[in-house]
Scaffold this motif. Structure first.
Motif, mmCIF file in Angstrom:
data_model
loop_
_atom_site.group_PDB
_atom_site.id
_atom_site.type_symbol
_atom_site.label_atom_id
_atom_site.label_comp_id
_atom_site.label_asym_id
_atom_site.label_seq_id
_atom_site.Cartn_x
_atom_site.Cartn_y
_atom_site.Cartn_z
ATOM 1 N N GLN A 185 110.609 68.395 -0.351
ATOM 2 C CA GLN A 185 109.638 69.357 -0.882
ATOM 3 C C GLN A 185 109.943 70.714 -0.266
ATOM 4 O OE1 GLN A 185 107.238 68.930 -3.107
ATOM 5 N NE2 GLN A 185 107.472 66.708 -3.343
ATOM 6 N N GLN A 236 108.173 72.931 -4.528
ATOM 7 C CA GLN A 236 109.165 72.386 -5.472
ATOM 8 C C GLN A 236 109.788 71.129 -4.902
ATOM 9 O OE1 GLN A 236 112.328 75.038 -6.549
ATOM 10 N NE2 GLN A 236 111.622 74.914 -8.670
ATOM 11 N N GLN A 237 110.068 70.165 -5.773
ATOM 12 C CA GLN A 237 110.744 68.951 -5.310
ATOM 13 C C GLN A 237 112.233 69.040 -5.616
ATOM 14 O OE1 GLN A 237 108.841 65.017 -5.478
ATOM 15 N NE2 GLN A 237 110.521 64.431 -6.813
ATOM 16 N N ILE A 238 113.038 68.877 -4.555
ATOM 17 C CA ILE A 238 114.492 68.897 -4.738
ATOM 18 C C ILE A 238 115.000 67.477 -4.561
ATOM 19 C CG2 ILE A 238 116.671 69.652 -3.698
ATOM 20 C CD1 ILE A 238 115.254 72.194 -2.856
#
Ligand SMILES: Nc1ncnc2c1ncn2[C@@H]1O[C@H](COP(=O)(O)OP(=O)(O)OP(=O)(O)O)[C@@H](O)[C@H]1O
Length: 261
Positions: A42, A46-48
């Protein structure tokens, strides 16, 4: 190179192993096994996805290159395989080594890209350090450290501090430090990344010749010529383990492509 079938988000790679080991012996147990292992981070809401679900095995004697561009997820996968990080999904196990929280010190070793030596310690002390931390007598550890430096043609540099070593010398000391405990799984993260091609080739020679035959090596690299020196190449892109190729161990004439989904 074999393409590996993918189902939904899951990339499955099965590595049959390239070492000389019998299916009926405990030597044949996988050193590390990943089933549907993924890693997300996170960042600022945003989630990467650094690693999409991957299934794989590393077996004794394997010599595997993780080949991919910067940001493709090589380090993330190496950290998971070494138990330095925990997956967001899926399971990891070390059938031949024990469970993650009880991995015996010294069974898994890392070589990093650069500057991983302890600055105030001499080359010999750096190599001896894993043994000292594992509780070995200081003098015995230092003697073993010197033996490894001799083996890697570094004995004249035993008393030097890391800042007094060239990049190639420092990396060979880092290799000696990784191998001093005779690990069964060596995870190397771009160990040649900051070296010129001649020095890089020499480092790889040293690493491959000093590894115990039954030990496995998984090495991240973005350099195809470095990857080609190993028996298997696992290709990564955008956090996915896309494909693998396996040939006979270098120096043997038979070629064997393995890869199943
Ligand atoms: N701790 C973290 N926090 C947030 N994002 C991360 C973290 N670690 C890795 N990532 C992201 O995950 C992706 C994969 O990174 P990773 O370092 O595994 O790639 P790599 O192939 O090893 O790259 P390089 O060759 O540059 O080291 C990248 O987009 C990276 O920015």
């Amino acid at each position: 190179m074999n393409d590996v079938a993918r189902t939904d988000q899951t990339t499955q790679v099965s590595q049959a192993g390239t070492g000389n080991h019998s299916a009926s012996t405990t030597l044949d147990l996988a050193l590390v096994e990943a089933r549907g292992v993924s890693r997300t981070f996170q960042v600022g809401g945003q989630q990467i996805t650094a690693l999409h679900p991957a299934t794989l095995q590393v077996r004794p004697g394997d010599r595997i290159a993780l080949l991919g561009a910067s940001g493709s997820g090589k380090s993330t996968l190496l950290h998971l395989l070494g138990g330095l990080d925990t997956p967001s999904s899926g399971t990891l196990s070390w059938p031949a080594l024990g469970e993650a929280n009880s991995l015996r010190p010294g069974q898994v070793a890392f070589v990093f890209q650069a500057q991983s030596l302890m600055p105030p310690l001499s080359a010999q002390e750096n190599v001896a350090l894993p043994l000292i931390l594992a509780g070995q007598d200081y003098h015995a550890a230092m003697a073993e450290g010197l033996r490894w430096l001799e083996r890697l043609e570094l004995a004249p540099l035993a008393a030097q501090l890391p800042e007094e070593l060239s990049g190639g010398q420092a990396q060979r000391v880092a290799v000696a430090r990784a191998l001093v405990t005779r690990p069964r799984l060596v995870l190397a993260d771009e160990p040649t990344g900051q070296l010129d091609s001649v020095t890089a080739a020499h480092l790889l020679d040293v690493l491959l010749s000093a590894l115990e035959p039954g030990a496995a090596l998984v090495m991240a690299t973005h350099d195809r010529s470095v990857a080609a020196r190993l028996d298997s190449v696992w290709q990564m892109a955008d956090g996915r383990l896309l494909s693998m190729s396996t040939s006979a161990p270098k120096g043997q004439s038979n070629s064997d492509q393995r890869g199943t989904a």
